[in-house]
Design an enzyme around this catalytic site. Structure first.
Site, PDB file in Angstrom:
ATOM      1  N   PRO A   2       0.834  -1.205   0.000  1.00 42.80           N
ATOM      2  CA  PRO A   2       0.000   0.000   0.000  1.00 42.80           C
ATOM      3  C   PRO A   2       0.871   1.258   0.000  1.00 42.80           C
ATOM      4  CG  PRO A   2      -0.812  -1.593   1.601  1.00 42.80           C
ATOM      5  CD  PRO A   2       0.519  -2.098   1.127  1.00 42.80           C
ATOM      6  N   GLU A   3       0.558   2.177  -0.908  1.00 45.16           N
ATOM      7  CA  GLU A   3       1.287   3.437  -1.008  1.00 45.16           C
ATOM      8  C   GLU A   3       0.398   4.555  -0.473  1.00 45.16           C
ATOM      9  OE1 GLU A   3       3.096   3.876  -4.911  1.00 45.16           O
ATOM     10  OE2 GLU A   3       3.235   1.689  -5.123  1.00 45.16           O
ATOM     11  N   LYS A  59       3.449   6.422   4.378  1.00 42.24           N
ATOM     12  CA  LYS A  59       2.711   5.162   4.348  1.00 42.24           C
ATOM     13  C   LYS A  59       2.317   4.687   5.745  1.00 42.24           C
ATOM     14  CE  LYS A  59       5.448   3.754   0.321  1.00 42.24           C
ATOM     15  NZ  LYS A  59       6.358   2.734  -0.232  1.00 42.24           N
ATOM     16  N   ARG A 263      13.819  -3.022  -8.634  1.00 39.00           N
ATOM     17  CA  ARG A 263      12.357  -3.168  -8.648  1.00 39.00           C
ATOM     18  C   ARG A 263      11.877  -3.350 -10.079  1.00 39.00           C
ATOM     19  NH1 ARG A 263      10.176  -0.914  -3.942  1.00 39.00           N
ATOM     20  NH2 ARG A 263       8.260  -1.979  -4.559  1.00 39.00           N
TER      21      ARG A 263
END
Length: 305
Positions: A2-3, A59, A263
């Site tokens: 979750p960002e 976050k 990433r």
């Protein structure tokens, strides 16, 4: 993970259900999810406390309870939600806050990377990541000049810089890729090489992408749900993330997925030209959440209005 948009959506959906409620009891099913203090002290100190407000920083979720602050970090797969005691308990349930109205604030986490810190009245026990956060990208303090100052002289990729929570709080893999596509900047560009015009464009794109994602209540791939158990609606508006092999919504060139900053990173090789001398490692594209279906609301770079 979750960002900012997902965590903000969780905050907004929890507030009406939790603020003003008193904690009757804390049930700790997995002690390792309590980082500070020890689980027994954590449960004892929270018994009888009232949720005064819920805030977000990057976050992190910050639950204000009088002089204390309960910090929650969802990390990869954490889920905070409110339900009745009759609701089936999921397999990966770790902490239950029993409320005075009979409801339960539950924390489930399939990968068990997230958890809680209960700060002392003087801020004791604050996680280092929270203490060192950069500016909020949706705050008035986050200006093009602030972004330029934080990128100046940095030799890392712009993707790595955007993922650095000490530079800008709340961005993660999804919205870093989306903002860079919107700004027409390749993710592997050296952060300190951006021109003033590119920094200003990137600043505007970060804000537009995040605001749109908050409006759409975040992005759900598989695990993310808000505080009421609902999915986010942003997935079908993503322009490049999780779209490897699909045509760019602007020029039709197939979207590529490569490794940048360790990433999986998505970009359009035509709209975001690869910097000279940069070698990219390909990443295998996985099927999208909806079987790599065509996106519903493709928008060109710089829109997200």
């Amino acid at each position: 993970m979750p960002e900012l948009p997902e965590v903000e959506t969780v905050r907004r959906t929890l507030c009406p259900r939790v603020v003003g409620r008193r904690i009757r009891r804390v049930e700790i099913l997995t002690p390792r999810q309590i980082y500070h203090p020890d689980p027994a002290t954590f449960a004892a100190d929270l018994e009888g406390a009232v949720f005064d407000d819920i805030e977000r920083r990057g976050k992190y979720l910050l639950f204000r309870l009088g002089p204390r602050i309960l910090v929650a970090h969802l990390r990869m797969s954490g889920h905070l939600y409110v339900c009745g005691p009759e609701a089936p308990r999921p397999r990966h349930l770790h902490v239950v806050f029993h409320l005075d109205d009979g409801g339960e604030l539950r924390y489930a986490d399939q990968r068990k990377f997230g958890g809680f810190h209960l700060l002392g009245p003087g801020g004791e026990g604050m996680p280092p990541g929270l203490a060192n956060l950069g500016p909020e990208p949706l705050s008035p303090e986050f200006t093009p000049q602030v972004l330029a100052e934080r990128l100046a002289g940095r030799h890392t990729s712009i993707k790595a810089a955007l993922l650095n929570q000490a530079l800008v709080a709340g961005l993660g893999n999804i919205y870093a890729d989306e903002a860079l596509f919107c700004a027409r900047i390749h993710p592997a560009r050296e952060a300190g090489s951006l021109t003033p015009a590119e920094v200003e464009r990137l600043h505007g794109c970060i804000r537009r992408v995040l605001l749109r994602a908050v409006e759409r209540r975040g992005t759900t791939f598989s695990l993310y749900r808000d505080g009421e158990g609902n999915e986010g609606d942003m997935y079908d508006e993503l322009q490049v993330f999780d779209r490897a092999g699909e045509p760019c919504p602007v020029c039709g060139t197939p979207i590529r997925k490569v490794a940048v900053a360790q990433r999986g990173t998505h970009f359009c090789p035509r709209c975001q030209p690869v910097p000279e001398g940069v070698a990219l490692s390909p990443r295998r594209a996985r099927p999208g959440r909806r079987g790599n279906s065509v996106r519903v609301a493709a928008e060109p770079p710089g829109t997200y209005e």
